[in-house]
Design a protein around this motif. Structure first.
Motif, mmCIF file in Angstrom:
data_model
loop_
_atom_site.group_PDB
_atom_site.id
_atom_site.type_symbol
_atom_site.label_atom_id
_atom_site.label_comp_id
_atom_site.label_asym_id
_atom_site.label_seq_id
_atom_site.Cartn_x
_atom_site.Cartn_y
_atom_site.Cartn_z
ATOM 1 N N SER A 7 -2.722 2.564 -6.928
ATOM 2 C CA SER A 7 -4.194 2.478 -6.448
ATOM 3 C C SER A 7 -4.514 3.398 -5.517
ATOM 4 C CB SER A 7 -4.630 0.923 -6.321
ATOM 5 O OG SER A 7 -3.787 0.307 -5.361
ATOM 6 N N VAL A 8 -3.693 3.891 -4.470
ATOM 7 C CA VAL A 8 -3.941 4.542 -3.490
ATOM 8 C C VAL A 8 -3.212 5.908 -3.653
ATOM 9 C CG1 VAL A 8 -4.136 2.465 -2.021
ATOM 10 C CG2 VAL A 8 -2.040 3.781 -2.078
ATOM 11 N N LYS A 9 -2.449 6.190 -4.623
ATOM 12 C CA LYS A 9 -1.987 7.570 -4.542
ATOM 13 C C LYS A 9 -2.850 8.603 -4.844
ATOM 14 C CE LYS A 9 1.907 6.912 -6.780
ATOM 15 N NZ LYS A 9 3.146 6.588 -7.821
ATOM 16 N N GLY A 10 -2.479 9.712 -3.892
ATOM 17 C CA GLY A 10 -3.160 10.674 -4.041
ATOM 18 C C GLY A 10 -4.507 10.739 -2.906
ATOM 19 N N ARG A 11 -4.766 9.468 -2.501
ATOM 20 C CA ARG A 11 -5.913 9.226 -1.556
ATOM 21 C C ARG A 11 -5.330 8.990 -0.078
ATOM 22 N NH1 ARG A 11 -9.316 5.197 -2.201
ATOM 23 N NH2 ARG A 11 -7.679 3.748 -3.301
ATOM 24 N N VAL A 35 0.787 -1.111 0.061
ATOM 25 C CA VAL A 35 0.146 -0.152 -0.170
ATOM 26 C C VAL A 35 0.835 1.191 -0.008
ATOM 27 C CG1 VAL A 35 -1.786 1.461 1.397
ATOM 28 C CG2 VAL A 35 -2.010 -0.991 1.347
ATOM 29 N N GLY A 36 1.719 1.425 1.009
ATOM 30 C CA GLY A 36 2.545 2.353 1.164
ATOM 31 C C GLY A 36 3.667 2.014 2.166
ATOM 32 N N ASP A 93 11.857 10.335 5.868
ATOM 33 C CA ASP A 93 10.446 10.487 5.485
ATOM 34 C C ASP A 93 10.267 10.528 4.118
ATOM 35 O OD1 ASP A 93 10.210 13.143 8.143
ATOM 36 O OD2 ASP A 93 9.704 10.909 8.234
ATOM 37 N N THR A 94 11.109 9.915 3.349
ATOM 38 C CA THR A 94 10.768 9.637 1.959
ATOM 39 C C THR A 94 9.639 8.677 1.783
ATOM 40 O OG1 THR A 94 13.064 9.908 1.267
ATOM 41 C CG2 THR A 94 11.703 8.538 -0.322
ATOM 42 N N THR A 95 8.770 8.893 0.862
ATOM 43 C CA THR A 95 7.288 7.801 0.972
ATOM 44 C C THR A 95 7.405 7.434 -0.399
ATOM 45 O OG1 THR A 95 6.142 9.774 0.558
ATOM 46 C CG2 THR A 95 6.246 9.170 3.003
ATOM 47 N N GLU A 96 6.539 6.342 -0.417
ATOM 48 C CA GLU A 96 6.362 5.411 -1.721
ATOM 49 C C GLU A 96 4.995 4.962 -1.602
ATOM 50 O OE1 GLU A 96 9.581 3.391 -3.331
ATOM 51 O OE2 GLU A 96 8.202 1.999 -4.312
ATOM 52 N N TYR A 97 3.937 4.970 -2.781
ATOM 53 C CA TYR A 97 2.692 4.317 -2.645
ATOM 54 C C TYR A 97 2.345 3.645 -3.734
ATOM 55 C CZ TYR A 97 2.027 8.264 0.639
ATOM 56 O OH TYR A 97 2.197 8.844 1.964
ATOM 57 N N ALA A 98 1.494 2.681 -3.492
ATOM 58 C CA ALA A 98 0.737 2.052 -4.643
ATOM 59 C C ALA A 98 0.065 2.952 -5.528
ATOM 60 C CB ALA A 98 -0.139 0.709 -4.139
ATOM 61 N N SER A 139 -11.290 9.236 0.591
ATOM 62 C CA SER A 139 -11.896 9.011 -0.391
ATOM 63 C C SER A 139 -12.105 7.290 -0.667
ATOM 64 C CB SER A 139 -11.278 9.498 -1.729
ATOM 65 O OG SER A 139 -11.082 11.047 -1.626
ATOM 66 N N LEU A 140 -12.207 6.654 0.216
ATOM 67 C CA LEU A 140 -12.156 4.891 0.214
ATOM 68 C C LEU A 140 -13.015 4.618 -0.441
ATOM 69 C CD1 LEU A 140 -11.639 4.669 3.987
ATOM 70 C CD2 LEU A 140 -10.215 3.794 2.388
ATOM 71 N N LYS A 141 -12.713 3.545 -1.195
ATOM 72 C CA LYS A 141 -13.461 2.667 -2.111
ATOM 73 C C LYS A 141 -13.726 1.622 -1.774
ATOM 74 C CE LYS A 141 -10.887 5.282 -5.887
ATOM 75 N NZ LYS A 141 -10.345 4.947 -7.053
ATOM 76 N N PRO A 142 -14.938 0.827 -2.161
ATOM 77 C CA PRO A 142 -15.037 -0.744 -1.904
ATOM 78 C C PRO A 142 -14.047 -1.582 -2.288
ATOM 79 C CG PRO A 142 -16.938 0.272 -2.837
ATOM 80 C CD PRO A 142 -16.013 1.126 -3.259
#
Length: 124
Positions: free
Chosen positions: A61-65, A47-48, A54-59, A83-86
């Motif tokens: 599918s979740v980037k920006g949320r 997921v992330g 403090d460098t971050t990385e995201y999948a 902004s959660l999704k099913p």
């Protein structure tokens, strides 16, 4: 030895928000901390993650949320989910990697310590 305790999951409607917490029993200031999830009948997925710097990385599918952050004074890592999704439904696991210089943060097998998981359900 580090122990991780995940919390903050629950039932939320689509479009809602949740904040997950991962409390570590030991000092994890130099560790890479990550969140993975596993949906029903699916494999565990990245997921992330956040490095000691403090460098971050995201999948994708979740980037920006989703936003991952850490409070080293409290030995706690957070995952703010908006902004959660099913399709975000699943068990969410916190993980810790002692190797702060590892090139990738996305591989589950690189993480030595795991939380017990907290369930997130996104549904009407």
């Amino acid at each position: 030895q580090v122990q991780l305790v995940d919390s903050g999951g629950g039932l939320v409607q689509p479009g809602g928000s949740l904040r997950l917490s991962c409390a570590a029993s030991g000092r994890t200031v130099s560790y890479t901390m990550a969140w993975f999830r596993q949906g029903p009948g699916q494999e565990r997925e990245f997921v992330g993650a956040i490095r000691w710097s403090d460098t971050t990385e995201y999948a994708n599918s979740v980037k920006g949320r989703f936003t991952i952050s850490r409070d080293d004074a409290k030995n706690t890592v957070y995952l703010q989910m908006n902004s959660l999704k099913p399709e975000d439904t699943g068990a969410y696991y916190c993980a810790a990697d002692r190797d702060r210089f590892r090139a990738t943060m996305r591989r589950a097998e690189e993480y030595e310590y795991w939380g017990q998981g907290t369930q997130v359900t996104v549904s009407l």
